[in-house]
Design a protein around this motif. Sequence first.
Motif, mmCIF file in Angstrom:
data_model
loop_
_atom_site.group_PDB
_atom_site.id
_atom_site.type_symbol
_atom_site.label_atom_id
_atom_site.label_comp_id
_atom_site.label_asym_id
_atom_site.label_seq_id
_atom_site.Cartn_x
_atom_site.Cartn_y
_atom_site.Cartn_z
ATOM 1 N N GLU A 52 -12.276 58.569 69.238
ATOM 2 C CA GLU A 52 -12.589 59.091 67.478
ATOM 3 C C GLU A 52 -12.312 57.803 66.629
ATOM 4 O O GLU A 52 -11.178 57.116 66.803
ATOM 5 C CB GLU A 52 -11.661 60.199 67.171
ATOM 6 C CG GLU A 52 -11.440 61.209 68.047
ATOM 7 C CD GLU A 52 -10.586 61.197 69.097
ATOM 8 O OE1 GLU A 52 -9.828 60.115 69.614
ATOM 9 O OE2 GLU A 52 -9.574 62.110 69.378
ATOM 10 N N LYS A 105 -13.794 60.554 60.423
ATOM 11 C CA LYS A 105 -14.603 61.987 59.648
ATOM 12 C C LYS A 105 -14.967 61.926 58.378
ATOM 13 O O LYS A 105 -14.038 61.300 57.385
ATOM 14 C CB LYS A 105 -13.804 63.149 60.087
ATOM 15 C CG LYS A 105 -14.434 64.393 59.952
ATOM 16 C CD LYS A 105 -13.701 65.728 60.146
ATOM 17 C CE LYS A 105 -14.449 66.923 59.691
ATOM 18 N NZ LYS A 105 -15.327 67.363 60.819
ATOM 19 N N ALA A 138 -13.246 64.559 64.651
ATOM 20 C CA ALA A 138 -13.986 63.200 64.163
ATOM 21 C C ALA A 138 -15.547 63.594 64.172
ATOM 22 O O ALA A 138 -15.909 64.355 64.954
ATOM 23 C CB ALA A 138 -13.471 62.021 65.040
ATOM 24 N N PHE A 161 -17.688 58.015 66.354
ATOM 25 C CA PHE A 161 -16.778 57.433 67.627
ATOM 26 C C PHE A 161 -16.998 56.166 68.133
ATOM 27 O O PHE A 161 -18.087 55.498 67.928
ATOM 28 C CB PHE A 161 -17.103 58.402 68.877
ATOM 29 C CG PHE A 161 -16.576 59.861 68.631
ATOM 30 C CD1 PHE A 161 -15.699 60.283 68.932
ATOM 31 C CD2 PHE A 161 -17.641 60.693 67.766
ATOM 32 C CE1 PHE A 161 -15.571 61.661 68.817
ATOM 33 C CE2 PHE A 161 -17.587 61.838 67.601
ATOM 34 C CZ PHE A 161 -16.159 62.466 68.219
#
Length: 160
Positions: free
Chosen positions: A13, A16, A122, A125
Amino acid sequence: MITMIAAAGENNELGKDNELVWHLPHDFKRFKQLTTGHHIIMGRKTFESFPKPLPNRTHVVITRNKEYKKEGAVVVHSMAEAINLTDGDSQPFIIGGGEIYTLGLPFSDKIELTRVHGTFDADAFFPKFEKDRWQLITETRHEKDERHKYAFTFETWVKK
């Protein structure tokens, strides 16, 4: 030598909604120390997530938008074009986001990865990379403390 630099959770992750999902002052300090004086290659969304361009670095921004122009950025439209612009820099850095890391992986010789020990919600990546093609040459673990909510490990990988 082209270096990708990133902080990623246990499941790769990155963040976000175009933001990091952790705050690690030691990681920010390391990022600044390593990238200052170099070209930093990034996508448009990563560039726009900064309140202003980062000091003492040349910002190379990759976008599909042929009309895109921003003060403080050299705008290009492919990873190859971005890398060509870094000629003369001994160590340009690819700094994200997720799609840019995927594009940059085949060009990279080194990965400076901060592995954040946790899992996160998230939408961006870090790409999975074939660890048999890379060698882990250093790793330094930092436990969580009053300034760091998560433990993390600085990892340096070089292409075999």
